[in-house]
Design an enzyme around this catalytic site. Structure first.
Site, PDB file in Angstrom:
ATOM      1  CG  LEU A 103      -2.702  -4.245  -3.650  1.00 17.09           C
ATOM      2  CD1 LEU A 103      -3.802  -3.853  -5.246  1.00 17.09           C
ATOM      3  CD2 LEU A 103      -1.311  -4.490  -4.459  1.00 17.09           C
TER       4      LEU A 103
ATOM      5  N   GLY B 290      13.684 -11.489  -9.020  1.00 16.62           N
ATOM      6  CA  GLY B 290      15.026 -11.991  -8.548  1.00 16.62           C
ATOM      7  C   GLY B 290      15.974 -10.987  -8.228  1.00 16.62           C
TER       8      GLY B 290
ATOM      9  CB  THR C 136      21.292   2.066 -14.714  1.00 15.91           C
ATOM     10  OG1 THR C 136      22.646   2.314 -15.011  1.00 15.91           O
ATOM     11  CG2 THR C 136      21.209   0.396 -14.652  1.00 15.91           C
TER      12      THR C 136
ATOM     13  CG  ASN D  43       3.975  -0.538   1.813  1.00 12.77           C
ATOM     14  OD1 ASN D  43       3.368  -1.450   1.455  1.00 12.77           O
ATOM     15  ND2 ASN D  43       4.988   0.146   1.117  1.00 12.77           N
ATOM     16  N   GLY D  44       3.634  -3.460   4.114  1.00 15.42           N
ATOM     17  CA  GLY D  44       4.587  -4.491   4.216  1.00 15.42           C
ATOM     18  C   GLY D  44       3.785  -5.975   4.426  1.00 15.42           C
TER      19      GLY D  44
ATOM     20  CB  CYS E  50      -0.996  -0.036   1.137  1.00 15.02           C
ATOM     21  SG  CYS E  50      -0.664  -1.246   2.461  1.00 15.02           S
TER      22      CYS E  50
ATOM     23  NE  ARG F  63      20.735   3.513 -20.717  1.00 15.78           N
ATOM     24  CZ  ARG F  63      22.216   3.343 -20.913  1.00 15.78           C
ATOM     25  NH1 ARG F  63      22.647   2.480 -20.327  1.00 15.78           N
ATOM     26  NH2 ARG F  63      22.736   4.254 -21.657  1.00 15.78           N
TER      27      ARG F  63
END
Length: 712
Positions: free
Chosen positions: A161, A453, A427, A185-186, A112, A430
């Site tokens: 959420l 990952g 970076t 939030n967790g 959230c 991108r």
């Protein structure tokens, strides 16, 4: 064909026939019966009654809701719906995607957006409205529900959420007499264990995993944060003594910012967009820290041994490493909503997918959603990731979803990406852009959570520049620097690029226990050494190299590292460079230091991103939240010193490392980088010599008398 959604809530019917553009929806409901029939040429009929079977063709993972099962090829979803589900106050959704149908019950999450404003001099309704308006800037992080608590000049707001606890868990959360208030939030993976610990002392009122924060605080005061196993950012307000505390997880997987208002109030928010207009000064809330009003500021709660950057001596134990990672993946399968895995076809995401697939049947999630696994990849046509991900998906037997984008699609999204990611780092932008595009597609399929990952390369020295670490001491120090900075790079990217669409990402490699195992290992085992057959992340590859029950195909298990922004298609970066070359003139670059004296852009691509960022977030504090400095293949500035010629580069792409086997002549830079057949300097310093990259990407060179690459 466009997607259509119609929703029906028990007690009231909202067929929205006009919005469905020709779909005929008939619905009746009472305590015993719910019927829905959708009739359209070429579509299967769906009829649902209490206690009966429902069958519906779909390829949409959102169908994997409570009680649903699905198969790999042309699956039929079937479920026996109990009377308790029929009578529950759920929302039912019928989703039409193309010629496929999905009937599902809606469900909440713990990913959230939070905002706390504490110690305001103004308690008025106007101030409350302002806090609400700022909180709504985080609505993308939590589109399912919102809540606001106010006690005089203290406000705690949340946009939620729904992922854990489908029928409860809305925030703010309270203790029994409502004197302690929390917004969080967790994901707290050990919440069930903590609930058992406090079952006799605390009355839990929701199913939220974050509610365990309250009894821990009541029992241990502010000294409980290290007892939480998970990722989190939370604010707790105690009305009994008018004090508050806030904390952020160990590595900074979940974002958090803190600032001060002009009236002296403290603002704490998941993203800076919620506070930057109201705080003259703000900054990143540091990972692994808590902030205490009673204690007068920050203090670190996360103090692992590796933080001191002393070189560890624990020998490599492949089974210990494997077990720690498998545990990290399994605990992240705690979910009450459909989920999947991001699968680029590289080592890290492939191992996440493999372990998830192997252990899914043992989890509660399998009872809810079945044992099939959905995987997702994004890339330009014919990109390296698409091909590799396809192979892994076929090997594992996942239901695979492949999303394509064009360079123009990415360029068109850049401004939104910078708005959501709140960075101008080259970076990060991108890599964030294709992830941002993919997240939207995934959410459209009904998925709210994915595993990914991130973190492996930092922990294990997986980036190609680690090939040139002069010794294990420097190697280990660089991994420490990289892990400490993750919250400003890959964690920020993964969290914000996906939460922009209300999608939650979980990262098993950044599990605290796995980090302890990986960072306590003697770095000698992590060093690149082709004479011993060790490539980057060899320790992880070897741990999962199981001949009897293979986790992955050999060529995938030993696939070379690709930066995400490269793997989605090499023309993505080339296209960005060509585009920004046209947008930024030589004259603009000449005056870059005057226009942007802080963190001055060093190339046109960086200049273009900076222009957008400054327009969206013009405050000095905003630009100071973004890291800056020279980098090669995602290195820290300190690692640039390993190779003298790297200092001349102004492009962070991994392709510019000589040992990258896809390097091309177009990417050779002043002799510092090489292509598949070209010459170049690959190492410097005492005992380092010039080398050559051969057609297989092997690098010739010596580092202090030890081979850094294959001598041929």
């Amino acid at each position: 064909m466009d997607n259509y959604v119609c929703t029906e809530r028990y007690g009231s019917i909202d067929a929205r026939e006009k919005e469905l553009q020709g779909i005929d929806v008939l619905a009746t409901n009472d305590d015993d019966t719910v019927q829905r029939r959708v009739q359209r040429s070429g579509m299967v009929d769906v009829e649902r009654r209490r206690g009966t079977q429902v069958a519906c063709q779909t390829r949409c993972p959102g169908a994997a809701r409570i009680g649903y099962k699905y198969g790999r090829d042309h699956p039929l979803i079937s479920a026996s719906l109990s009377s308790s589900l029929t009578r529950a106050s759920h929302s039912l959704s019928l989703i039409h995607t193309g010629r496929n149908l999905l009937l599902a019950a809606a469900s909440p999450s713990t990913m959230c957006g939070i905002l706390a404003v504490l110690g305001c001099a103004d308690w008025s309704q106007a101030k409350r409205a302002r806090v609400l308006a700022c909180s709504r800037r985080l609505k993308h992080r939590g589109p399912d529900w919102s809540g606001l608590y106010q006690c005089e000049g203290n406000f705690l707001a949340q946009q939620r959420l729904a992922v854990v606890s489908p029928l409860s868990g809305d925030q703010p959360l309270y203790n029994q007499d409502r004197t302690v208030v929390v917004v969080a939030n967790g994901e707290i993976y050990n919440h069930k264990k903590i609930r058992k610990q406090f079952a006799a002392k605390h009355t839990f009122t929701t199913g939220s995993d974050c509610e365990v924060i309250i009894p821990l605080y009541e029992e241990y005061g502010e000294n409980f944060v290290s007892m939480l196993d998970g990722v989190f950012a939370f604010v707790l307000y105690d009305t009994r003594n008018n004090t508050y505390m806030a904390a952020r997880d160990a590595i900074g997987v979940n974002p958090l910012y803190i600032g001060s208002g002009s009236d002296g109030a403290v603002w704490i928010a998941s993203e800076l967009k919620a506070l930057h207009d109201d705080c003259p000064k703000f900054e990143l809330f540091p990972p692994g820290h808590l902030y205490s009003s009673a204690g007068g500021g920050f203090r670190r709660w996360y103090n692992p041994e590796w933080f001191a950057e002393l070189v560890p001596a624990t020998p490599y134990q492949p089974l210990v490493l494997r077990e720690a990672f498998e545990k990290a993946v399994i605990k992240r399968l705690m979910t009450d909503v459909p989920f999947g895995v991001l699968l680029s076809g590289g080592l890290d995401s492939s191992l996440v997918a493999s372990v998830t697939k192997r252990h899914l049947i043992e989890t509660e999630a399998a009872k809810k959603f079945g044992t099939e696994l959905h995987s997702f990849v994004v890339g330009l046509e014919n990109s390296p990731d698409l091909k590799a991900a396809r192979e892994v998906a076929d090997f594992l037997g996942t239901i695979h979803h492949e999303f394509h984008f064009t360079v123009q699609d990415g360029i068109d999204a850049i401004e939104e990406v910078i708005y959501h990611n709140e960075t101008y780092d080259v970076t990060t932008i991108r890599a964030s852009t294709p992830m941002f595009l993919m997240a939207r597609k995934i959410k459209a399929l009904g998925v709210k959570m994915v595993l990914s990952g991130e973190g492996s390369d930092e922990l294990l020295g997986g980036y190609l520049y680690f090939h040139f670490a002069p010794n294990k001491e420097e190697f280990h120090k660089e991994t420490c620097r990289k892990v400490k900075a993750l919250h400003q790079y890959d964690c920020l990217r993964a969290n914000k690029a996906t939460s922009a669409w209300g999608l939650e990402v979980r990262v098993p490699f950044l599990d605290k226990e796995f980090i302890d195992v990986a960072m306590s290992m003697d770095p000698e085992w992590k060093l690149y050494d082709p004479d011993l057959g060790r490539i980057e992340k060899w320790v992880m590859r070897k741990a999962f190299d199981d001949e009897e029950e293979p986790y992955l195909p050999k060529h995938i298990l030993y696939r070379q590292k690709e930066q995400f922004s490269d793997g989605v298609g090499y023309s993505w970066i080339d296209g960005l460079k060509a585009f920004t070359e046209q947008q930024v003139t030589d004259g603009m670059m000449k005056n870059a230091a005057e226009v942007f004296p802080y963190n001055t852009p060093i190339n046109k691509e960086a200049y273009y991103y900076r222009m957008i960022f400054e327009r969206l977030y013009p405050q000095e504090s905003a630009r100071e939240t973004v890291p800056w400095g020279p980098s090669i293949a995602c290195s820290t500035p300190a690692a640039i010193e390993w190779v003298a010629q790297w200092k001349a580069s102004n492009d962070p792409s991994g392709r510019l490392i000589a040992s990258h086997n896809s390097a091309t002549p177009a990417h050779a830079d002043a002799g510092a980088h090489t292509n598949g057949n070209g010459n170049g300097v690959v190492a410097n310093g005492k005992g380092h010599v010039n080398g050559m990259a051969n057609g297989n990407g092997h690098v010739n060179g010596m580092a202090n008398g030890k081979a850094n690459g294959a001598l041929e």
